[in-house]
Write a protein that holds these residues in place. Sequence first.
Motif, PDB file in Angstrom:
ATOM      1  N   ARG A 142      43.790 117.337  73.688  1.00  0.00           N
ATOM      2  CA  ARG A 142      43.205 116.343  74.599  1.00  0.00           C
ATOM      3  C   ARG A 142      42.136 115.515  73.913  1.00  0.00           C
ATOM      4  O   ARG A 142      42.024 114.297  74.137  1.00  0.00           O
ATOM      5  N   ASP A 143      41.357 116.134  73.024  1.00  0.00           N
ATOM      6  CA  ASP A 143      40.233 115.440  72.403  1.00  0.00           C
ATOM      7  C   ASP A 143      40.653 114.329  71.452  1.00  0.00           C
ATOM      8  O   ASP A 143      39.837 113.473  71.111  1.00  0.00           O
ATOM      9  N   VAL A 144      41.909 114.335  71.015  1.00  0.00           N
ATOM     10  CA  VAL A 144      42.341 113.310  70.047  1.00  0.00           C
ATOM     11  C   VAL A 144      43.446 112.424  70.607  1.00  0.00           C
ATOM     12  O   VAL A 144      44.093 111.685  69.867  1.00  0.00           O
ATOM     13  N   THR A 145      43.654 112.476  71.924  1.00  0.00           N
ATOM     14  CA  THR A 145      44.778 111.768  72.517  1.00  0.00           C
ATOM     15  C   THR A 145      44.335 110.816  73.617  1.00  0.00           C
ATOM     16  O   THR A 145      43.498 111.162  74.441  1.00  0.00           O
ATOM     17  N   GLU A 146      44.919 109.627  73.625  1.00  0.00           N
ATOM     18  CA  GLU A 146      44.736 108.677  74.726  1.00  0.00           C
ATOM     19  C   GLU A 146      46.063 108.553  75.451  1.00  0.00           C
ATOM     20  O   GLU A 146      47.108 108.331  74.837  1.00  0.00           O
ATOM     21  N   LEU A 147      46.025 108.700  76.764  1.00  0.00           N
ATOM     22  CA  LEU A 147      47.241 108.707  77.555  1.00  0.00           C
ATOM     23  C   LEU A 147      47.704 107.304  77.931  1.00  0.00           C
ATOM     24  O   LEU A 147      46.949 106.340  77.830  1.00  0.00           O
ATOM     25  N   LYS A 148      48.957 107.224  78.391  1.00  0.00           N
ATOM     26  CA  LYS A 148      49.450 105.999  79.009  1.00  0.00           C
ATOM     27  C   LYS A 148      48.532 105.658  80.177  1.00  0.00           C
ATOM     28  O   LYS A 148      47.945 106.551  80.794  1.00  0.00           O
ATOM     29  N   VAL A 149      48.423 104.383  80.499  1.00  0.00           N
ATOM     30  CA  VAL A 149      47.444 103.945  81.498  1.00  0.00           C
ATOM     31  C   VAL A 149      47.668 104.568  82.867  1.00  0.00           C
ATOM     32  O   VAL A 149      46.739 104.676  83.666  1.00  0.00           O
ATOM     33  N   ASP A 150      48.913 104.974  83.172  1.00  0.00           N
ATOM     34  CA  ASP A 150      49.178 105.514  84.497  1.00  0.00           C
ATOM     35  C   ASP A 150      49.132 107.034  84.552  1.00  0.00           C
ATOM     36  O   ASP A 150      49.572 107.642  85.524  1.00  0.00           O
ATOM     37  N   TYR A 151      48.593 107.669  83.505  1.00  0.00           N
ATOM     38  CA  TYR A 151      48.426 109.117  83.483  1.00  0.00           C
ATOM     39  C   TYR A 151      46.982 109.461  83.099  1.00  0.00           C
ATOM     40  O   TYR A 151      46.282 108.670  82.482  1.00  0.00           O
ATOM     41  N   ALA A 152      46.572 110.671  83.469  1.00  0.00           N
ATOM     42  CA  ALA A 152      45.205 111.110  83.172  1.00  0.00           C
ATOM     43  C   ALA A 152      45.197 112.604  82.876  1.00  0.00           C
ATOM     44  O   ALA A 152      46.075 113.356  83.322  1.00  0.00           O
ATOM     45  N   PHE A 153      44.204 113.040  82.114  1.00  0.00           N
ATOM     46  CA  PHE A 153      43.965 114.461  81.895  1.00  0.00           C
ATOM     47  C   PHE A 153      43.134 115.008  83.048  1.00  0.00           C
ATOM     48  O   PHE A 153      42.101 114.440  83.406  1.00  0.00           O
ATOM     49  N   VAL A 154      43.568 116.112  83.618  1.00  0.00           N
ATOM     50  CA  VAL A 154      42.828 116.768  84.689  1.00  0.00           C
ATOM     51  C   VAL A 154      42.417 118.148  84.193  1.00  0.00           C
ATOM     52  O   VAL A 154      43.265 118.950  83.777  1.00  0.00           O
ATOM     53  N   ASP A 155      41.127 118.405  84.211  1.00  0.00           N
ATOM     54  CA  ASP A 155      40.592 119.661  83.685  1.00  0.00           C
ATOM     55  C   ASP A 155      41.190 120.853  84.429  1.00  0.00           C
ATOM     56  O   ASP A 155      41.073 120.976  85.642  1.00  0.00           O
ATOM     57  N   GLY A 156      41.836 121.740  83.677  1.00  0.00           N
ATOM     58  CA  GLY A 156      42.443 122.933  84.273  1.00  0.00           C
ATOM     59  C   GLY A 156      41.638 124.191  84.057  1.00  0.00           C
ATOM     60  O   GLY A 156      42.065 125.284  84.464  1.00  0.00           O
ATOM     61  N   GLY A 157      40.449 124.060  83.409  1.00  0.00           N
ATOM     62  CA  GLY A 157      39.572 125.203  83.231  1.00  0.00           C
ATOM     63  C   GLY A 157      40.009 126.131  82.105  1.00  0.00           C
ATOM     64  O   GLY A 157      40.961 125.870  81.378  1.00  0.00           O
ATOM     65  N   GLU A 158      39.269 127.231  81.965  1.00  0.00           N
ATOM     66  CA  GLU A 158      39.532 128.207  80.914  1.00  0.00           C
ATOM     67  C   GLU A 158      40.351 129.373  81.459  1.00  0.00           C
ATOM     68  O   GLU A 158      40.189 129.789  82.601  1.00  0.00           O
ATOM     69  N   HIS A 159      41.238 129.891  80.612  1.00  0.00           N
ATOM     70  CA  HIS A 159      42.129 130.964  81.012  1.00  0.00           C
ATOM     71  C   HIS A 159      42.232 131.999  79.907  1.00  0.00           C
ATOM     72  O   HIS A 159      42.091 131.682  78.725  1.00  0.00           O
ATOM     73  N   GLN A 160      42.493 133.220  80.305  1.00  0.00           N
ATOM     74  CA  GLN A 160      42.791 134.281  79.359  1.00  0.00           C
ATOM     75  C   GLN A 160      44.303 134.438  79.295  1.00  0.00           C
ATOM     76  O   GLN A 160      44.960 134.585  80.320  1.00  0.00           O
ATOM     77  N   ALA A 161      44.860 134.366  78.093  1.00  0.00           N
ATOM     78  CA  ALA A 161      46.306 134.460  77.926  1.00  0.00           C
ATOM     79  C   ALA A 161      46.660 135.747  77.193  1.00  0.00           C
ATOM     80  O   ALA A 161      45.858 136.289  76.419  1.00  0.00           O
ATOM     81  N   LYS A 162      47.850 136.228  77.426  1.00  0.00           N
ATOM     82  CA  LYS A 162      48.326 137.464  76.827  1.00  0.00           C
ATOM     83  C   LYS A 162      48.301 137.392  75.303  1.00  0.00           C
ATOM     84  O   LYS A 162      48.758 136.428  74.704  1.00  0.00           O
ATOM     85  N   ASN A 163      47.722 138.416  74.685  1.00  0.00           N
ATOM     86  CA  ASN A 163      47.645 138.558  73.233  1.00  0.00           C
ATOM     87  C   ASN A 163      46.856 137.452  72.543  1.00  0.00           C
ATOM     88  O   ASN A 163      47.025 137.211  71.344  1.00  0.00           O
TER      89      ASN A 163
END
Length: 297
Positions: A142-163
């Motif tokens: 996300r930090d190095v990407t700019e989206l198409k004008v009709d899309y946006a990044f929505v913060d999904g928070g932090e998660h713990q993933a298996k392994n």
Amino acid sequence: MTIPQRRLSAILHADLAGSVRMTEGDEDLTFKLLTSVRSEIWRPAIESAGGSLVNATGDSMLAEFGSAVAAVAAAIDIQERMARFNKLLDEEQRLMFRIGVHLGEVIVDEENHDIFGDGVNLAQRIQGLAEPGGIAVSRALRDVTELKVDYAFVDGGEHQAKNVSRSLHIYHVRPREVTPTKTMTSASLPQAMLRFHGADPSGRKFGFNLKFDRLTEKPEGLVIGRDRECDGVLLHSTVSRRHARLVLADNVLHIEDLGSTNGTSVDGAVVATGVLQPLQAGAKLRIGDIELAFRYE
């Protein structure tokens, strides 16, 4: 002993949600549909974006890109095509893929045309956090990407993933909410997306996007800096770990320097440490040696 070849790549991993239920319901039809979308949607979308389909086994797919922007663009293209494809099917037959995209290092197996390693594993874990029919990306991407004008990044928070020992901070890629007005002080502004994009003196590009309503959720402000935990991340040697912050005061956007080493300026005027400086759309914001154009949508 041969030293494994490594490279930095944008990795796209996809998996079919509810595949067990679908194969139990009609295994032959599910196989036929998967084969069709693989050749008619996935491969063309990936290759047209400059990527390569590394492997496609059963109901999952792995692709590699040399560009983070291209990887996200391909993911959006695929999900848009899949939505049109699914409209022609009965609801229980629809193929709802989860897509995860990550920017990381991979180990290359040239002989078998395969990639593996931590970067691939994280893309797979991020895919598991996406919504059926949706796209999730890592913070690094996300930090190095700019989206198409009709899309946006929505913060999904932090998660713990298996392994995975460390937490994963993910962002969902979703269609942008339409804002009825462009007035900076209007009540509808919290729907807007703040965009900061520019370059350093060498021409190297930097930037980040922030949803305006995060300013109302965090009255202490959103921090810009080199630290990956900042809200707006700029990985540059002239940017301090916590360089500046954006604050909403009296319904007006301001920026404040946090005692940075190389300073902050707006349209050439230096922002004093601890002083709130109004920041208008169209302004040129300088963070260290990076000059950013600020706009909102």
